[in-house]
Design a protein around this motif. Structure first.
Motif, PDB file in Angstrom:
ATOM      1  N   UNK A  63       3.679  20.953 -18.660  1.00 37.02           N
ATOM      2  CA  UNK A  63       2.483  20.625 -19.445  1.00 37.02           C
ATOM      3  C   UNK A  63       1.745  19.437 -18.831  1.00 37.02           C
ATOM      4  N   UNK A  64       2.494  18.407 -18.436  1.00 37.22           N
ATOM      5  CA  UNK A  64       1.887  17.232 -17.804  1.00 37.22           C
ATOM      6  C   UNK A  64       1.205  17.635 -16.501  1.00 37.22           C
ATOM      7  N   UNK A  65       1.856  18.489 -15.761  1.00 33.28           N
ATOM      8  CA  UNK A  65       1.333  18.926 -14.476  1.00 33.28           C
ATOM      9  C   UNK A  65       0.077  19.785 -14.615  1.00 33.28           C
ATOM     10  N   UNK A  66       0.036  20.667 -15.609  1.00 31.75           N
ATOM     11  CA  UNK A  66      -1.005  21.694 -15.682  1.00 31.75           C
ATOM     12  C   UNK A  66      -2.120  21.406 -16.681  1.00 31.75           C
ATOM     13  N   UNK A  67      -1.998  20.364 -17.486  1.00 38.13           N
ATOM     14  CA  UNK A  67      -2.999  20.111 -18.519  1.00 38.13           C
ATOM     15  C   UNK A  67      -4.382  19.900 -17.903  1.00 38.13           C
ATOM     16  N   UNK A  68      -5.366  20.616 -18.464  1.00 35.70           N
ATOM     17  CA  UNK A  68      -6.749  20.501 -18.019  1.00 35.70           C
ATOM     18  C   UNK A  68      -7.612  20.131 -19.225  1.00 35.70           C
ATOM     19  N   UNK A  69      -8.005  18.873 -19.332  1.00 31.21           N
ATOM     20  CA  UNK A  69      -8.730  18.419 -20.527  1.00 31.21           C
ATOM     21  C   UNK A  69     -10.014  19.184 -20.792  1.00 31.21           C
ATOM     22  N   UNK A  70     -10.626  19.728 -19.742  1.00 34.50           N
ATOM     23  CA  UNK A  70     -11.871  20.463 -19.957  1.00 34.50           C
ATOM     24  C   UNK A  70     -11.633  21.839 -20.576  1.00 34.50           C
ATOM     25  N   UNK A  71     -10.374  22.296 -20.578  1.00 33.69           N
ATOM     26  CA  UNK A  71     -10.050  23.617 -21.116  1.00 33.69           C
ATOM     27  C   UNK A  71      -9.211  23.546 -22.397  1.00 33.69           C
ATOM     28  N   UNK A 127       1.758  -0.767 -20.652  1.00 37.65           N
ATOM     29  CA  UNK A 127       0.354  -0.607 -20.277  1.00 37.65           C
ATOM     30  C   UNK A 127      -0.247   0.697 -20.778  1.00 37.65           C
ATOM     31  N   UNK A 128       0.606   1.622 -21.209  1.00 34.36           N
ATOM     32  CA  UNK A 128       0.100   2.907 -21.695  1.00 34.36           C
ATOM     33  C   UNK A 128      -0.030   2.964 -23.213  1.00 34.36           C
ATOM     34  N   UNK A 129       0.459   1.946 -23.908  1.00 35.72           N
ATOM     35  CA  UNK A 129       0.546   2.018 -25.368  1.00 35.72           C
ATOM     36  C   UNK A 129      -0.813   2.194 -26.044  1.00 35.72           C
ATOM     37  N   UNK A 130      -1.854   1.634 -25.448  1.00 34.86           N
ATOM     38  CA  UNK A 130      -3.182   1.705 -26.059  1.00 34.86           C
ATOM     39  C   UNK A 130      -4.035   2.835 -25.497  1.00 34.86           C
ATOM     40  N   UNK A 131      -3.432   3.668 -24.653  1.00 41.15           N
ATOM     41  CA  UNK A 131      -4.166   4.765 -24.048  1.00 41.15           C
ATOM     42  C   UNK A 131      -3.851   6.082 -24.754  1.00 41.15           C
ATOM     43  N   UNK A 132      -4.822   6.984 -24.794  1.00 39.12           N
ATOM     44  CA  UNK A 132      -4.566   8.325 -25.308  1.00 39.12           C
ATOM     45  C   UNK A 132      -3.784   9.110 -24.268  1.00 39.12           C
ATOM     46  N   UNK A 133      -3.176  10.208 -24.698  1.00 40.35           N
ATOM     47  CA  UNK A 133      -2.466  11.065 -23.754  1.00 40.35           C
ATOM     48  C   UNK A 133      -3.391  11.545 -22.653  1.00 40.35           C
ATOM     49  N   UNK A 134      -4.604  11.875 -23.027  1.00 38.62           N
ATOM     50  CA  UNK A 134      -5.554  12.395 -22.059  1.00 38.62           C
ATOM     51  C   UNK A 134      -5.914  11.328 -21.020  1.00 38.62           C
ATOM     52  N   UNK A 191      -3.028  11.104 -18.638  1.00 33.89           N
ATOM     53  CA  UNK A 191      -3.074  12.227 -17.704  1.00 33.89           C
ATOM     54  C   UNK A 191      -4.083  11.941 -16.593  1.00 33.89           C
ATOM     55  N   UNK A 192      -5.213  11.373 -16.966  1.00 38.24           N
ATOM     56  CA  UNK A 192      -6.222  11.037 -15.960  1.00 38.24           C
ATOM     57  C   UNK A 192      -5.652  10.062 -14.937  1.00 38.24           C
ATOM     58  N   UNK A 193      -4.922   9.059 -15.410  1.00 38.49           N
ATOM     59  CA  UNK A 193      -4.325   8.094 -14.491  1.00 38.49           C
ATOM     60  C   UNK A 193      -3.275   8.751 -13.596  1.00 38.49           C
ATOM     61  N   UNK A 194      -2.521   9.690 -14.165  1.00 35.39           N
ATOM     62  CA  UNK A 194      -1.529  10.413 -13.359  1.00 35.39           C
ATOM     63  C   UNK A 194      -2.227  11.174 -12.242  1.00 35.39           C
ATOM     64  N   UNK A 195      -3.384  11.780 -12.554  1.00 41.80           N
ATOM     65  CA  UNK A 195      -4.123  12.526 -11.544  1.00 41.80           C
ATOM     66  C   UNK A 195      -4.630  11.606 -10.431  1.00 41.80           C
ATOM     67  N   UNK A 196      -4.759  10.315 -10.769  1.00 38.98           N
ATOM     68  CA  UNK A 196      -5.194   9.342  -9.771  1.00 38.98           C
ATOM     69  C   UNK A 196      -4.023   8.771  -8.974  1.00 38.98           C
ATOM     70  N   UNK A 197      -2.819   9.281  -9.231  1.00 38.54           N
ATOM     71  CA  UNK A 197      -1.659   8.858  -8.455  1.00 38.54           C
ATOM     72  C   UNK A 197      -0.707   7.920  -9.166  1.00 38.54           C
ATOM     73  N   UNK A 198      -0.951   7.637 -10.461  1.00 42.53           N
ATOM     74  CA  UNK A 198      -0.070   6.736 -11.216  1.00 42.53           C
ATOM     75  C   UNK A 198       1.087   7.545 -11.800  1.00 42.53           C
ATOM     76  N   UNK A 199       2.121   7.767 -11.005  1.00 37.43           N
ATOM     77  CA  UNK A 199       3.219   8.643 -11.412  1.00 37.43           C
ATOM     78  C   UNK A 199       4.083   8.065 -12.525  1.00 37.43           C
ATOM     79  N   UNK A 200       3.999   6.768 -12.772  1.00 38.16           N
ATOM     80  CA  UNK A 200       4.794   6.199 -13.862  1.00 38.16           C
ATOM     81  C   UNK A 200       4.325   6.726 -15.217  1.00 38.16           C
TER      82      UNK A 200
END
Length: 204
Positions: free
Chosen positions: A64-72, A4-11, A14-23
């Motif tokens: 990096x996964x934990x601290x990445x801030x796309x706005x910065x 399900x992640x193959x067509x998504x960008x890394x960013x 990351x957004x999905x992870x911030x929404x609780x998708x830990x996979x």
């Protein structure tokens, strides 16, 4: 890796992870595992144990996964690259400072720390890492400058043969594969890598 992640960008991941998708964390850890291995093999030449450095690099990737801030940050890849390099260089620097004492005191990110290994004893390593953000940009830039110095040293101070050897080694080739590729004996490759390791060790 989850399809399900193959067509998504890394960013987007990351957004999905911030929404609780830990996979998504597992997906990115697997995706960038080879980047960590490549950098760890390079730093093995200037001090440290290759397998233990890979563990350090994976912790840097987790940060990096934990601290990445796309706005910065411009991209997750660039940020992850810096975090992994910083974690690896700190490990090598610490090992050299302790006169090459083993870098083998590692535990799972899910294992509680500071109390004998039972869940009641306190926070996990992962939770502990979450309290310690990436150091300030100046520290990260210092590590980037160190990488540049090493790359320049390889280009300017090593012989063409040594450059070929180290580049192929970093790419993941074995001694035998490098020997076959360059038309040399495995022993000559081993000797070259020992010379390279000594030179880079003196540089750092």
């Amino acid at each position: 890796m989850a399809e399900q992640y193959d067509d998504l960008s890394d960013e987007e991941i990351i957004f999905q992870i911030r929404q609780g998708d830990n996979s998504g964390v597992d997906y990115l850890m697997e995706k960038y595992k080879n980047l960590v291995r490549k950098k760890a093999r390079a730093l093995y030449l200037i001090g440290g144990d290759s397998d233990d450095l890979i563990q350090e690099g994976m912790i840097g990737l987790f940060k990096a996964i934990r601290d990445y801030q796309p706005e910065k940050e411009n991209s997750f890849y660039g940020f992850a690259n810096l975090c992994v390099e910083r974690q690896l260089y700190n490990a090598v620097k610490g090992a050299n400072r302790l006169k090459n004492s083993p870098l083998n005191s590692y535990v799972s990110l899910d294992v509680p720390v500071g109390g004998g290994g039972t869940e009641e004893t306190g926070q996990t390593l992962g939770e502990t890492l979450e309290k310690n953000g990436i150091s300030n940009p100046e520290d990260i830039m210092i590590d980037r400058e160190r990488v540049g110095k090493i790359e320049a040293y390889i280009q300017n101070q090593l012989s063409q043969f040594e450059q070929n050897v180290v580049n192929l080694y970093i790419e993941g080739m074995s001694y035998q594969q490098i020997a076959e590729h360059l038309g040399r004996t495995p022993k000559s490759i081993d000797n070259a890598l020992q010379r390279i390791k000594k030179k880079l060790g003196e540089l750092c």
